[in-house]
Structures are given as C-alpha cells and as structure tokens.
Scaffold this motif. Structure first.
Motif, PDB file in Angstrom:
ATOM      1  N   HIS A  64      48.125   4.252   9.955  1.00 16.94           N
ATOM      2  CA  HIS A  64      49.542   4.381   9.817  1.00 16.94           C
ATOM      3  C   HIS A  64      50.024   3.185   9.159  1.00 16.94           C
ATOM      4  N   GLY A  65      49.258   2.025   8.848  1.00 20.64           N
ATOM      5  CA  GLY A  65      49.882   1.014   7.782  1.00 20.64           C
ATOM      6  C   GLY A  65      50.397  -0.074   8.550  1.00 20.64           C
ATOM      7  N   GLN A  66      50.518  -1.265   8.127  1.00 17.79           N
ATOM      8  CA  GLN A  66      50.966  -2.378   8.940  1.00 17.79           C
ATOM      9  C   GLN A  66      52.404  -2.258   9.406  1.00 17.79           C
ATOM     10  N   GLU A  67      53.151  -1.589   8.679  1.00 20.70           N
ATOM     11  CA  GLU A  67      54.351  -1.424   8.883  1.00 20.70           C
ATOM     12  C   GLU A  67      54.824   0.039   9.336  1.00 20.70           C
ATOM     13  N   GLY A  68      53.778   0.651   9.695  1.00 22.79           N
ATOM     14  CA  GLY A  68      53.787   2.005  10.358  1.00 22.79           C
ATOM     15  C   GLY A  68      54.302   2.950   9.216  1.00 22.79           C
ATOM     16  N   ARG A  69      54.270   2.894   7.939  1.00 29.00           N
ATOM     17  CA  ARG A  69      54.744   3.978   7.197  1.00 29.00           C
ATOM     18  C   ARG A  69      53.596   5.062   6.460  1.00 29.00           C
ATOM     19  N   GLY A  70      52.514   5.034   7.187  1.00 28.55           N
ATOM     20  CA  GLY A  70      51.417   5.980   6.948  1.00 28.55           C
ATOM     21  C   GLY A  70      50.703   5.700   5.734  1.00 28.55           C
ATOM     22  N   ASP A  71      50.760   4.311   5.567  1.00 28.37           N
ATOM     23  CA  ASP A  71      49.938   3.805   4.217  1.00 28.37           C
ATOM     24  C   ASP A  71      48.697   3.025   4.593  1.00 28.37           C
ATOM     25  N   GLY A  72      48.149   3.272   5.707  1.00 26.23           N
ATOM     26  CA  GLY A  72      46.991   2.577   5.987  1.00 26.23           C
ATOM     27  C   GLY A  72      45.769   2.677   5.116  1.00 26.23           C
ATOM     28  N   GLU A  73      44.763   2.062   5.060  1.00 21.29           N
ATOM     29  CA  GLU A  73      43.442   2.407   4.169  1.00 21.29           C
ATOM     30  C   GLU A  73      42.854   3.294   4.183  1.00 21.29           C
ATOM     31  N   SER A  74      42.835   4.168   5.681  1.00 24.97           N
ATOM     32  CA  SER A  74      42.249   5.394   5.931  1.00 24.97           C
ATOM     33  C   SER A  74      43.108   6.579   5.290  1.00 24.97           C
TER      34      SER A  74
ATOM     35  N   GLY B 240      60.029   5.890   1.679  1.00 24.05           N
ATOM     36  CA  GLY B 240      58.582   5.658   2.078  1.00 24.05           C
ATOM     37  C   GLY B 240      57.666   6.629   1.212  1.00 24.05           C
ATOM     38  N   ASP B 241      56.775   5.774   0.636  1.00 21.38           N
ATOM     39  CA  ASP B 241      55.620   6.302  -0.110  1.00 21.38           C
ATOM     40  C   ASP B 241      54.405   5.424  -0.057  1.00 21.38           C
ATOM     41  N   PRO B 242      53.311   6.199   0.227  1.00 20.55           N
ATOM     42  CA  PRO B 242      52.045   5.251   0.888  1.00 20.55           C
ATOM     43  C   PRO B 242      51.572   4.504  -0.222  1.00 20.55           C
ATOM     44  N   SER B 243      51.795   5.187  -1.547  1.00 19.08           N
ATOM     45  CA  SER B 243      51.047   4.614  -2.761  1.00 19.08           C
ATOM     46  C   SER B 243      51.745   4.230  -3.755  1.00 19.08           C
ATOM     47  N   GLU B 244      51.248   3.410  -4.600  1.00 20.37           N
ATOM     48  CA  GLU B 244      51.942   3.195  -5.805  1.00 20.37           C
ATOM     49  C   GLU B 244      51.182   4.015  -6.882  1.00 20.37           C
ATOM     50  N   SER B 245      51.928   5.204  -7.134  1.00 16.27           N
ATOM     51  CA  SER B 245      50.876   6.062  -8.345  1.00 16.27           C
ATOM     52  C   SER B 245      51.189   5.515  -9.225  1.00 16.27           C
ATOM     53  N   PRO B 246      50.168   5.881 -10.286  1.00  9.88           N
ATOM     54  CA  PRO B 246      48.962   6.386  -9.908  1.00  9.88           C
ATOM     55  C   PRO B 246      47.818   5.609  -9.436  1.00  9.88           C
ATOM     56  N   ASP B 247      47.389   5.900  -7.980  1.00  4.91           N
ATOM     57  CA  ASP B 247      46.395   4.926  -7.252  1.00  4.91           C
ATOM     58  C   ASP B 247      45.161   5.720  -7.180  1.00  4.91           C
ATOM     59  N   THR B 248      44.277   5.271  -7.520  1.00  2.61           N
ATOM     60  CA  THR B 248      42.704   6.152  -7.710  1.00  2.61           C
ATOM     61  C   THR B 248      42.254   6.281  -6.158  1.00  2.61           C
ATOM     62  N   LEU B 249      42.842   5.347  -5.283  1.00  3.25           N
ATOM     63  CA  LEU B 249      42.430   5.844  -3.884  1.00  3.25           C
ATOM     64  C   LEU B 249      42.950   7.201  -3.156  1.00  3.25           C
ATOM     65  N   TRP B 250      44.393   7.431  -4.046  1.00  5.66           N
ATOM     66  CA  TRP B 250      44.958   8.841  -3.568  1.00  5.66           C
ATOM     67  C   TRP B 250      44.519  10.044  -4.517  1.00  5.66           C
TER      68      TRP B 250
ATOM     69  N   ALA C  91      55.770  -2.122  -1.273  1.00  5.25           N
ATOM     70  CA  ALA C  91      55.183  -3.037  -0.336  1.00  5.25           C
ATOM     71  C   ALA C  91      55.161  -2.229   0.880  1.00  5.25           C
ATOM     72  N   ASP C  92      53.996  -2.246   1.694  1.00  2.00           N
ATOM     73  CA  ASP C  92      53.837  -1.604   2.803  1.00  2.00           C
ATOM     74  C   ASP C  92      54.387  -0.056   2.858  1.00  2.00           C
ATOM     75  N   GLY C  93      54.033   0.429   1.856  1.00  2.00           N
ATOM     76  CA  GLY C  93      54.180   1.977   1.890  1.00  2.00           C
ATOM     77  C   GLY C  93      55.893   2.290   1.819  1.00  2.00           C
ATOM     78  N   GLN C  94      56.597   1.377   1.074  1.00  2.00           N
ATOM     79  CA  GLN C  94      57.847   1.662   0.787  1.00  2.00           C
ATOM     80  C   GLN C  94      58.022   1.217  -0.638  1.00  2.00           C
ATOM     81  N   TRP C  95      58.891   2.119  -1.398  1.00  2.00           N
ATOM     82  CA  TRP C  95      59.453   1.638  -2.852  1.00  2.00           C
ATOM     83  C   TRP C  95      60.818   1.234  -2.580  1.00  2.00           C
ATOM     84  N   LYS C  96      61.197   0.262  -3.354  1.00  2.00           N
ATOM     85  CA  LYS C  96      62.450  -0.349  -3.248  1.00  2.00           C
ATOM     86  C   LYS C  96      63.060  -0.534  -4.858  1.00  2.00           C
ATOM     87  N   VAL C  97      64.130   0.268  -5.136  1.00  2.00           N
ATOM     88  CA  VAL C  97      64.140   0.309  -6.754  1.00  2.00           C
ATOM     89  C   VAL C  97      65.834  -0.216  -6.725  1.00  2.00           C
ATOM     90  N   LEU C  98      65.864  -1.108  -7.594  1.00  2.00           N
ATOM     91  CA  LEU C  98      67.270  -1.736  -7.729  1.00  2.00           C
ATOM     92  C   LEU C  98      67.899  -1.256  -9.230  1.00  2.00           C
TER      93      LEU C  98
END
Ligand SMILES: [Cu+2]
Lengths: 612, 285
Positions: free
Chosen positions: A177-187, A336-346, A440-447
């Motif tokens: 579930h990730g450190q902040e709970g956003r479903g972005d854990g390593e598994s 919320g977005d677990p990865s910074e696409s493109p991320d080869t892990l995903w 960061a922690d499964g979240q995008w912030k765009v300004l």
C-alpha cells in the motif's frame, strides 16, 4: 440477540451505525427477514430469473464471471463457481455467510462496476439471489460458515492512530500500500488476483472506494478476514500468535481510516481561485499557500465515447487548488498514481492491463510504458449564455484551449483542440503557461502558472469574477493509457476571486451615519409637524400631521429596506472576494436594516389604522 | 474443514482429553474405550511384506533458462544466497536428473485408508524462496507455514478441491493449516514477492515423494500389488507409469520428461463439475 451479534457491525449500512435504536430495529428486521422470508416469499421468487435478468450480463449465466460485459471490467466480475468472496465476516478461506453475500448485493462494491441493488430489487428478490448464487459452487453444500467475533471497536483518537501507524510499519502494510497508503508499495506492480488478472493495491486515502467498506469496523473486519481471491491476506493469525494485540489491530484500522478525509469529498461545480493580496503567488508545489488553499474534488471516469475507448482508468479523481494575484493564475492539480511513468517496474503490469481489457477498438493500445499526462481544458472563447464546447476537447465549431503536462517533458504547453486527440500545439512564441511537477509517495502534483491575460487572442483571457468552464483529463502511462484512452471529467467552472471593492470598507460607516441621519430627520419632522408649525384649524392640523407622519414612516421604511438590500449585495461581494469577515458584518447590518425597515412600515401601518 | 480455528480445535481437543480423563477416573473401561476411539488406526500395511518403488526422473533436451530473481531491496533475503537465486520452475540436476517432480501413487490404494500423521510437514520461507519448492502432505496433516526471514510474506494458497487461505506473516513465526481433501497440486504464492511459488500435493495416503536434485525418487513400504504412479512437473505436465510391487521387492520406475513437453497442460486440482454439483466424490487419486 444472536442475530444482532452476528450481523453487527458489518451488516449495517454506515448511516445507521450511530443510532442504537435503529441498529436494533434494523437487526430485528434483518433477523426477521432472514428467518421468516425464506420459507414464505422466496418460494414465490425465482432466484435464477432474477439472476439471469440482472446479473448474468456481467457474471455470466453459468456464474463464472465472464458475461458479455465482463471484458470491459477490471477487476473482473466475481466468478461464483470458485466461491471466493472478498467481503466476509468469516476466516480467510471460509465461505461467506448469507448476510455477507446480501451486504454486497445491497451495497455493491465501491470502486468497481458492481452497483448496489437495495433500491432496485425487492428484499425477496435479493434473498432469492443469495440462495441462487450459492448453487454455483458445491462448497455451499457443507455446513454454513461461522462468523468471527469481532468484538467492539476501540475508541480511536490520536493515540490509537499513532499506535496504528507503528503497526502499519511493523506488519509492513507499506510493502503493497506504500508509505503514504496510496497503493504504491514496492510489491504493488506484481500483484495478481487468484484468477491471474492484475490488481491494484488499494489507495488507502480513498476509503469511499474500499471493497467491504471504509469505516473503522469495516477496515478491521478486512484485516481479520482478508479479501479472499486477492493478495490481501488475513492478519488474524498474528493476533492469535501474539505478534500484535487485538487492540493493535483496531489501532491499525483507526490509522488506515485516518488516511482518508472524514467525509467522502463532495463535488462542487465551482472552483474558486482565491485572490492573494499580501502573499506572493506560489511558484512550487510545496509552497505553504497550498496548505491553506481550498481543495476541490473532481472525479474522473474512463473515456468511453470516442474510439478507442478506455474502461479501466487509473486516475479516479484529481484535487484542484487555485489562487491568483491579479496578474497570474496558479493552479495546482494533485492525484494518486503509484508510478512515475514510464517506470520499467510497472511495464509488465500495464501490459497485463491492456491484454486483460482486450479492446477491439481501432487504434487501441497494445502495450504500456508511455508517459503520464494531464490536460486542463478551457473553451477557447467564452460564449454568450455559457454554452460550453464538447467536453472531449471540443469540436470544429467550438474548440477548446488546453494546457498539457507530460511526465516525460519539462513544463507544459498550450494547444487548441477540435476534438479528442486533435490538440495542435501553439507556436513556441505563443506559449505562456509554465508548469512544475513532483511525484512522491504515489502522488503527482502539477502546478500550472499562466498570466490572466496572455495578450494573445488565441488564449482564453481570465477575468476576476467571471466563471470560466474548466475540465480535466488524466492518463497513467504505466496503466496502458494514452491518446483517447484515459480518464476525463465533465465541465466545472473556475472563478477568480475579485479584489474587495473600496466601497466594502468605506460603506459601512457611511451607511450607519446615513441611517442615523435619516432617523433624526424623521423624528425632527414629526416634532415639527406636531408643534412648531401651527395650523389654525386644529382638525386640519391634526390630519395634516398624521399624513406627514405616515409618509415619513413609510419613506423611512422603504429607504431602510433598500439599504438592507444594498448591505446584502455588499455581503455577497465580501464573501465571494474571500473576505468572510466583511461578508459577515454586512450580513448583520443588512439584517438589522431589514428588521428596522419592516418595523417602520408595519408600525406606520398599525399607527395609521388605530388613529383612524 | 481446513484447520483455521487451531485455537478452537485445541480447546475441543483439550475438552475431550478432560472428558476422557474424567471417564477414566470413574470407570476404567469407559476411559479405555474412549482412548481407543481417539487413537489413530494402525497402519494397514504389513511391513514384513511391503515393497518399494524406486527410480529416476530425467529430462532430455535443452533445459529452459530460469530467470534470475532480482531481490532488489530485499537485502536480508539476498544475503542468504551465495549465488544469485533463479526462479525454480525448472531445476535440472546431475546426469539429466530432473528435480522437484512430485511422484505419487495415483491408483492402487483405493481399498486402504491411512491414519493422519501427527507430525507436521514444514513449508519454510527462507531467503524469500520456499523450501521445499514442492511438498507433499497427507489429508488433514498439519502443514507448518514458517517464516524464517523476519519480513512480510503472505502465504496465499489457491486450491481447487479445497478451500484456500491467505495468511500474513510479517515476522518470524509458524502458522498451521491443513487440507481436508486430496488434491494434486495446490499452488501457493507470496504476493509480496512475485517470484515466490510453491506447490503442495495433498494425498489420502503416504506414498508420495519429490525427486531430488539428481532426479532420484522412491516410494517405500508399499503393500504388494499393481499401481499407477504419476509424476507431476509444474512446467512439463504429468507422466504415468504402471508398476507391480512384489513382496519385499523393489519396482523400478523411470520418467523421462522431454523438451517437447514444455507447455503441456499442467493439472492443478480438479475442475469443479458445474453440471453435477451433487456428484462431488471423495477424490480418487
Ligand atoms: Cu514473500
């Protein structure tokens, strides 16, 4: 009593939980229905007929979860032949109770395509369905399962939440579930359900989308039972083994609950950009201004109009915050977005999603690994009467003006679009929007930052006080999303807060003084009428005085009411400009004036009647 | 059902012990009878006449390459391996031997019933891999799920004939589970570590074994008779062989898996028969 224990707290809908009387009533009704209805009413309802009409389209006539509509769904509809039920009050691997199955039929599965049927089907129909679903698996021919005893929720509070956070760390929920709970854990990128389909770790910051419910008791129940058929395992054994206490598990439930807002966010049609007067416009996503600025919740759904369509959007909502300083607008969009696409892990995960969705649409994605993307969309020009362009990037008649941010390029760019996927980037000399992003922690912030007026006729100019249509579109590249295959919102409005007019500050004392002056004049007039200017004929004099009083009273009343209306206008202006204090005081003044004005009119009327 | 209520079961056991003890105190005969009922039946096999099945499981052809496991951030697990661990879908041994093949008596024991062993078999999670990779257990026998890594594993069993389970183990600990119905095989996975896979063969008799690293395998103490022996491999499917065990003799078996068998259907439990939901029978492996 046994009914009450076995059905509470999980068999109850959340709105009833806090009323003990209703809980008891509901439990009795439930008990009565379970005990009485089956013999009586179910005999008259053909569960199979109900199933074939309402359920088979997704779950299939054979119950195997592969109905005609199943291909567009992820997670897939439940395969009843496996008798694997996520939402249960029983141990991991046990069958659900009848009440468990009924709960899901009634309430649906949030965050999936499964709706609730409580308002659609009669109770007898729903109970007949429970019985029919059980015929799909021979496992139900054994003894009925025994629900677990969950006891009572601990009281919660800050200490419980703090302890729960420690437990979250020690039992390693963050692995999925990730450190902040956003479903972005390593598994998270390697998760599959029991039928081999890719499955997301739940975003714990959106409890209104939890399978099995988002309240503390429901979270605790899931920790005890697991969600069978998914990677979510039971934590009962570690309590039995003394690794953590039962109270710790409750604390964990309190902590997980605390990751989501107190209430499911409501959807506001108007996004207000507050005017900053003494703070500089934020230039980063981490600026302290964003801690205070109001957050607006904008739900998104899959784009299923234009081909190729997309039924499995990763981004279910964005949060929008906006401020301006009279010169520039700053718009912060978070999601919320677990990865910074493109991320080869995903990459494999996205590939599986695309394969699973198996779209036949022409031009549908065949793999994943593109960039994440966000589009903020406005009409190119404001039309009279608030007619808005088609929400999917407009059409040839009525184009949209868009800001596009992508995770694989720096900044953002402006385009003009005449339909989904037709966005034409404006020339470099005409680019005015700036963007900075952080993942960061499964979240995008765009300004995004742009001058209110770019000076270009192609760009929509923003004017304080004017409602501007605005919409959002988001893509998660690692979920196989690109082109028209993404998530979209409907139109919202952006309103820029106005500078508070000077009148708002000056007018109250002036108005008060004027009111006082009018009052004095009226009194004086009345005194003049009664004594100082004498009419020879006493009767005529009295009549004239009465007439004068009447006119003066009515005049004052009307004037005061008029001023009350003015105060109301000022009050509204104050609120809308973000000056709640001024709005409040003008509302008070307006209220007093209205009372005084009405009082004057009514008083005069009564006086006139009685003196006749 | 599967033993998920080990606490409850222990309580029941404890209560029955007390009941038996109580009976014993009052009436010796009754107590003895109770104890005799509770004790497991003797093995139906006469050790004096029993024979064995013994042989080799081999593979011919080009062995598939097994991907290296990237244990990445799992330093605790990585440090337990002297060489880079690889996935275990295919483990070849010396002289063409094929390891991790589950070999068991499929037919020939129908008339016998066997007691449930009291000792548990252990499925150990050590170095973020399952040890053993392929495991056999008897119906009702405790399977001890052991975490020796001290980090989160979940043990997610997805049987077909039995009910599954999915247990979290965030620390070093043991958890017991068992399966009430024979089933070859029950897949077990860890969702935290996508590479962790194991298979458990559940049988209602004790005649099963897993081929070791040089492919050798043996089933000991079988009563004389004719048997169908099956060999199951997670990627190459199954092969069967008919053998006759003579009194005190050793029957030779040999299973030769080939490259061409890669991609064969791999039986995993039995499909649930929807057309005959009532017709579910005791599994006749
Ligand atoms: Cu693991």
């Amino acid at each position: 009593m046994s009914v009450l224990q076995s059905s509470s707290p999980n068999g109850l809908s959340k709105k009833l939980r806090f009323s003990p009387q209703r809980v008891v009533l509901r439990a009795l009704l439930l008990g009565a229905s379970l005990l009485v209805v089956p013999g009586d009413l179910i005999a008259q309802v053909d569960g199979q007929a109900v199933y074939d009409q309402w359920c088979a389209g997704c779950h299939g006539e054979d119950g195997a979860g592969a109905g005609p509509a199943a291909n567009t769904m992820l997670p897939r509809p439940r395969d009843f032949t496996l008798a694997l039920y996520q939402v249960r009050t029983t141990s991991s691997g046990e069958l659900p109770t009848d009440a468990d199955i009924l709960k899901v039929i009634n309430e649906g599965m949030p965050g999936t395509a499964m709706p609730g049927w409580e308002e659609v089907l009669t109770e007898a129909e729903r109970l007949a369905l429970v019985d029919y679903l059980k015929t799909f698996s021979r496992f139900f021919q054994g003894d009925p399962p025994t629900p677990l005893d969950f006891g009572r929720a601990t009281s919660g509070g800050e200490d419980a939440i703090a302890r729960g956070e420690e437990v979250y760390q020690s039992v390693e929920c963050w692995r999925c579930h990730g450190q902040e709970g956003r479903g972005d854990g390593e598994s998270a990128p390697t998760l599959n359900d029991d039928t081999g389909f890719p499955i997301f770790a739940a975003d714990l910051t959106e409890n209104w989308r939890f399978n099995g419910g988002g309240e503390v008791e429901e979270i605790y129940r899931v920790l005890r039972t697991g969600l069978d058929g998914t990677p979510m395992a039971t934590f009962s054994d570690i309590v039995d083994a003394g690794v953590i206490t039962n109270e710790d598990l409750w604390s964990l439930a309190h902590y997980v609950r605390s990751l989501s807002p107190e209430e499911e966010p409501s959807v506001e049609e108007v996004v207000t950009a507050q005017l900053l007067t003494d703070t500089p416009l934020p230039q980063t996503v981490e600026d302290v201004v964003w801690e205070e600025a109001e957050r607006f919740y904008v739900p998104l759904s899959g784009q299923i109009v234009v081909q190729p369509r997309w039924f499995n959007p990763r981004v279910d909502a964005v949060w929008v915050q906006a401020v301006h300083d009279g010169q520039e607008l700053a718009l912060l969009v978070s999601w919320g977005d677990p990865s910074e696409s493109p991320d080869t892990l995903w990459t494999d995960f996205g590939g599986q999603v695309v394969t699973t969705m198996g779209s036949d649409d022409e031009g549908a994605a065949t793999g994943s690994g593109t960039a994440d993307q966000l589009v903020v969309q406005f009409p190119q020009q404001l039309s009279e009467g608030q007619e808005r362009p088609y929400f999917l990037q407009g059409d040839t008649r009525n184009p949209t003006y868009t800001w596009t941010w992508q995770s694989d390029i720096a900044g953002a760019f402006e385009s003009i679009a005449r339909g989904m996927g037709t966005a034409a980037r404006q020339p470099d000399s005409e680019q005015h929007v700036r963007a900075t992003a952080q993942h960061a922690d499964g979240q995008w912030k765009v300004l995004f930052v742009r001058p209110l007026d770019t000076g270009s006729a192609e760009d929509l100019a923003l004017t304080a006080g004017q409602a501007v249509p605005m919409a959002f579109q988001a893509w998660d590249g690692d979920n196989g999303e690109s082109g028209s295959q993404g998530a979209v919102s409907t139109w919202y409005f952006l309103v820029l807060g106005q500078p508070t007019p000077v009148a708002v500050y000056v007018a109250p004392p002036v108005a008060l003084a004027l009111t006082l002056l009018f009052g004095l004049l009226v009194v004086r007039q009345a005194q003049v009428g009664s004594g100082m200017w004498r009419e020879p004929d006493a009767t005529a004099r009295a009549k004239r005085a009465a007439k004068r009083k009447q006119l003066a009273g009515m005049g004052v009343g009307v004037i005061w009411l008029g001023m009350a209306f003015g105060s109301y206008q000022n009050s509204r202006a104050g609120w809308e400009a973000g000056h709640a204090d001024l709005g409040f005081w003008w509302a008070i003044i307006g209220g007093l004036l209205a009372i005084a004005g009405l009082g004057a009119l009514i008083g005069t009327w009564i006086h006139t009647r009685t003196s006749k | 059902m599967i033993e998920r209520f080990s606490g409850l079961r222990n309580t029941v056991l404890l209560v029955s012990v007390f009941v038996i003890a109580g009976c014993g105190g009052g009436d010796g005969g009754g107590g003895d009878a109770g104890a005799a009922d509770a004790a497991p039946a003797e093995s139906p096999v006469d050790a004096a006449t029993a024979g064995n099945v013994s042989g080799m499981v081999t593979f011919s052809g080009t062995a598939p390459m097994m991907a290296e496991i990237n244990m990445g951030s799992e330093a605790t697990c990585a440090s337990k391996h002297s060489t880079t661990p690889t996935e275990e879908g295919f483990v070849g041994g010396e002289n063409g031997g094929l390891a991790n093949v589950f070999v068991y008596v499929k037919e020939g024991l129908e008339s016998l019933s066997f007691p449930t062993p009291t000792a548990a078999v252990v499925l150990n999670q050590d170095g973020c891999v399952y040890r053993p990779h392929v495991l056999g257990a008897q119906v009702g026998q405790d399977i001890t799920l052991r975490n020796s890594d001290g980090l989160l594993h979940n043990i997610n069993a997805s049987p077909t004939e039995n009910r599954g389970f999915n247990v979290s183990q965030p620390v070093n600990m043991d958890t017991n589970r068992s399966f009430p119905v024979a089933e070859v095989m029950v897949p077990v996975r860890c969702d935290v570590h996508g590479w962790m896979m194991s298979y458990i063969g559940v049988l209602d008799h004790p005649y099963f074994a897993v081929s070791d690293s040089d492919g050798s395998v043996s089933l000991d103490g079988l009563p004389p008779g004719d048997y169908v022996i099956e060999a199951w491999h997670e990627q190459l499917g199954t092969m069967t062989s008919n053998v006759t065990v003579t009194t005190g003799g050793t029957a030779e078996i040999s299973f030769e898996f080939t490259e061409a068998m890669a991609g064969s259907p791999v039986p995993m439990g039995e499909p649930i028969d929807l057309l005959h939901p009532d017709g579910h029978q005791a599994v006749d492996y």
